[in-house]
Design an enzyme around this catalytic site. Structure first.
Site, mmCIF file in Angstrom:
data_model
loop_
_atom_site.group_PDB
_atom_site.id
_atom_site.type_symbol
_atom_site.label_atom_id
_atom_site.label_comp_id
_atom_site.label_asym_id
_atom_site.label_seq_id
_atom_site.Cartn_x
_atom_site.Cartn_y
_atom_site.Cartn_z
ATOM 1 N N THR A 255 0.851 -1.267 0.065
ATOM 2 C CA THR A 255 0.099 -0.016 0.014
ATOM 3 C C THR A 255 0.711 1.264 -0.095
ATOM 4 O O THR A 255 0.491 2.114 -0.709
ATOM 5 C CB THR A 255 -0.867 0.012 1.325
ATOM 6 O OG1 THR A 255 -1.853 -1.209 1.195
ATOM 7 C CG2 THR A 255 -1.666 1.200 1.433
ATOM 8 N N ASP B 285 1.680 -6.140 -4.548
ATOM 9 C CA ASP B 285 0.844 -6.341 -3.557
ATOM 10 C C ASP B 285 1.555 -7.709 -2.792
ATOM 11 O O ASP B 285 1.938 -8.447 -3.344
ATOM 12 C CB ASP B 285 -0.532 -6.884 -3.825
ATOM 13 C CG ASP B 285 -1.376 -6.743 -2.509
ATOM 14 O OD1 ASP B 285 -2.321 -5.884 -2.642
ATOM 15 O OD2 ASP B 285 -1.383 -7.726 -1.959
ATOM 16 N N SER B 286 1.690 -7.818 -1.349
ATOM 17 C CA SER B 286 2.428 -8.455 -0.693
ATOM 18 C C SER B 286 1.638 -9.772 -0.710
ATOM 19 O O SER B 286 2.537 -10.865 -0.377
ATOM 20 C CB SER B 286 2.720 -8.014 0.801
ATOM 21 O OG SER B 286 1.682 -8.085 1.651
ATOM 22 N N SER B 287 0.427 -9.869 -1.244
ATOM 23 C CA SER B 287 -0.319 -11.130 -1.235
ATOM 24 C C SER B 287 0.620 -12.027 -2.567
ATOM 25 O O SER B 287 0.375 -13.192 -2.399
ATOM 26 C CB SER B 287 -1.573 -10.953 -2.044
ATOM 27 O OG SER B 287 -2.273 -9.999 -1.213
ATOM 28 N N THR C 174 1.505 -4.879 4.056
ATOM 29 C CA THR C 174 1.325 -5.190 5.277
ATOM 30 C C THR C 174 0.765 -6.686 5.398
ATOM 31 O O THR C 174 1.041 -7.342 6.588
ATOM 32 C CB THR C 174 0.542 -4.323 6.184
ATOM 33 O OG1 THR C 174 -0.740 -4.238 5.321
ATOM 34 C CG2 THR C 174 1.097 -3.144 6.427
ATOM 35 N N ASP C 175 0.053 -7.096 4.327
ATOM 36 C CA ASP C 175 -0.906 -8.628 4.465
ATOM 37 C C ASP C 175 0.275 -9.552 4.810
ATOM 38 O O ASP C 175 -0.034 -10.514 5.319
ATOM 39 C CB ASP C 175 -1.589 -8.573 3.322
ATOM 40 C CG ASP C 175 -2.483 -7.638 3.050
ATOM 41 O OD1 ASP C 175 -3.064 -6.934 3.884
ATOM 42 O OD2 ASP C 175 -3.264 -7.558 1.952
ATOM 43 N N GLN D 219 -4.880 -21.423 18.248
ATOM 44 C CA GLN D 219 -5.588 -20.174 17.626
ATOM 45 C C GLN D 219 -5.533 -19.154 18.428
ATOM 46 O O GLN D 219 -6.086 -18.262 17.883
ATOM 47 C CB GLN D 219 -6.841 -20.956 17.350
ATOM 48 C CG GLN D 219 -6.960 -21.952 16.179
ATOM 49 C CD GLN D 219 -8.367 -22.682 15.875
ATOM 50 O OE1 GLN D 219 -9.468 -21.945 16.199
ATOM 51 N NE2 GLN D 219 -8.243 -23.968 15.629
ATOM 52 N N CYS D 220 -5.116 -19.213 19.808
ATOM 53 C CA CYS D 220 -5.081 -17.794 20.923
ATOM 54 C C CYS D 220 -3.999 -17.131 20.215
ATOM 55 O O CYS D 220 -2.866 -17.781 19.933
ATOM 56 C CB CYS D 220 -5.069 -18.214 21.975
ATOM 57 S SG CYS D 220 -6.600 -19.077 22.792
HETATM 58 N N1 ASP Z 1 -2.452 -5.440 0.271
HETATM 59 C C1 ASP Z 1 -1.414 -4.543 0.771
HETATM 60 C C2 ASP Z 1 -0.351 -5.337 0.674
HETATM 61 O O1 ASP Z 1 -0.143 -6.123 1.328
HETATM 62 C C3 ASP Z 1 -2.063 -3.968 2.159
HETATM 63 C C4 ASP Z 1 -0.829 -3.299 2.767
HETATM 64 O O2 ASP Z 1 0.138 -3.149 2.231
HETATM 65 O O3 ASP Z 1 -1.157 -2.864 3.861
HETATM 66 O O4 ASP Z 1 0.427 -5.399 -0.068
#
Ligand code: ASP
Length: 364
Positions: free
Chosen positions: A35, A79-81, A111-112, A299-300
């Site tokens: 992002t 995108d980090s995905s 961030t993902d 899972q906690c």
């Molecule tokens: N979808 C974005 C990513 O992980 C989200 C982000 O950066 O906050 O690339």
């Protein structure tokens, strides 16, 4: 100009000058996307990575820090995905190539999946003595209320921070909002607020307010004469199996019988419990007998796995499941891929999964 205004200008200039005088460090900025680097697509309206020059134009302040900034974009920015072991390897090699000429590294990343990448890099960069700081933002850098500038500028300051000739934080870390975390202890908890990350089972390493306050007791010290060794081989034959009430044998068998599967992170209830059905016990036992490594992760978010505390986890212990204790799922997945990539035999991987390699797991 009023006297007060003149005085304020003087103070600000002096503060800046001191920063200039005190620093002669070089930080390498590795841009991967996320992002922080995005703009909205004019047609679809969806956020997508802009080009590198746009990003750098948005950051004139960086040149005022008195720190030499070098930039290495990983193109195309994504995108980090879309980030996984191939990109982890590229980041590790960029750090290796620039290791001697730079004092610290900042990785701009979405961030993902940032916690997965920071975990993976913590294993891949053995003998690290310099800071590698992952950061990103919740709002793109070109947006008025963006959190990008503060995150990036503080991450660069931390990457350059030294006490005498030693780096303040010679670890792979993640800086977000106002906190510096050990990277392999983090998890993304919030997709909306600026404080997107948490380190549920390990204290923060530093806090950024008016000053950056470091907490040296929690920061890992490199071993004496440590030399960087980059190990990037990974094996992706890893799966996550999340237990839930009503889970069927069919689902469990479907995952445990994936061709080529070598390891599973088993996400369980509470302190590491799972249903006591006979079929589940048998399925897990058969899998461990076939050499599949099964690691128990609660899972906690906060707390640790304690196998044997309840009958419901004693069963897992008897089926040959090992404990991930208080590690995050992100760290367990990255650690399994890394250890299996190193071609360690099953028993060694199991032993190392329960051993602290770089601060990812607390002592039992
Ligand atoms: N979808 C974005 C990513 O992980 C989200 C982000 O950066 O906050 O690339």
């Amino acid at each position: 100009m009023s006297d007060l205004f003149q005085y304020l200008v003087y103070i600000c200039t002096e503060t800046r000058n001191n920063i200039h005088m005190n620093t002669s460090r070089t930080v390498l900025l590795i841009l991967t996307g996320g992002t922080i680097s995005m703009i909205s697509d004019p047609k679809s309206g969806a956020l997508r990575p802009a080009d590198v020059n746009f990003m750098l134009k948005m950051l004139p302040e960086l040149h005022e820090l008195g720190i030499e900034i070098k930039v290495e974009p990983l193109l195309p920015m994504v995108d980090s995905s879309d980030i996984g072991p191939n990109t982890w390897e590229k980041i590790a090699f960029i750090i290796q190539k620039n290791y001697d000429s730079c004092d610290g590294f900042v990785v701009l990343h979405g961030t993902d999946t940032m916690s997965y990448s920071a975990s993976a890099l913590s294993f891949m960069l053995e003998g690290l003595t310099k800071p590698v700081i992952f950061t990103g933002s919740q709002l793109p850098i070109g947006v008025m209320r963006t959190d990008a500038k503060e995150n990036l500028i503080t991450a660069v300051e931390i990457a350059a921070a030294h006490s005498n000739s030693d780096a303040m934080v010679p670890e792979v870390c993640l800086f977000f909002e106002d906190k510096l975390f050990r990277g392999n202890r983090t998890t993304k908890l919030n997709s909306e607020n600026f404080n997107a990350f948490s380190s549920p089972n390990y204290p923060v390493l530093a806090e950024a307010g008016v000053h950056i306050r470091y907490f040296p007791n929690f920061i890992r010290k490199p071993t004496e004469n440590a030399k960087l060794k980059v190990r990037t081989k990974t094996d992706r034959n890893v799966a996550i199996l999340k237990i839930f009430p009503g889970i069927t044998e069919h689902t469990v068998q479907g995952i445990l019988n994936i061709p080529g599967l070598k390891a599973v992170v088993l996400e369980t209830f509470g302190t590491g419990n799972a249903p006591t059905f006979d079929w589940l016990f048998q399925a897990l036992k058969d899998a461990t007998k076939r050499g599949i490594i099964i690691v128990n992760k609660s899972q906690c978010i906060v707390g640790t796995v304690e196998m044997g505390l309840y009958q419901a986890s004693l069963n897992l212990l008897n089926a040959g499941v090992i404990s991930g204790r208080d590690s995050t799922t992100e760290a367990l997945v990255a650690k399994l891929m890394y250890l299996l990539g190193e071609n360690e035999d099953t028993e060694t991987v199991k032993k190392l999964m329960e051993t602290d390699l770089c601060g990812e797991i607390s002592k039992s």
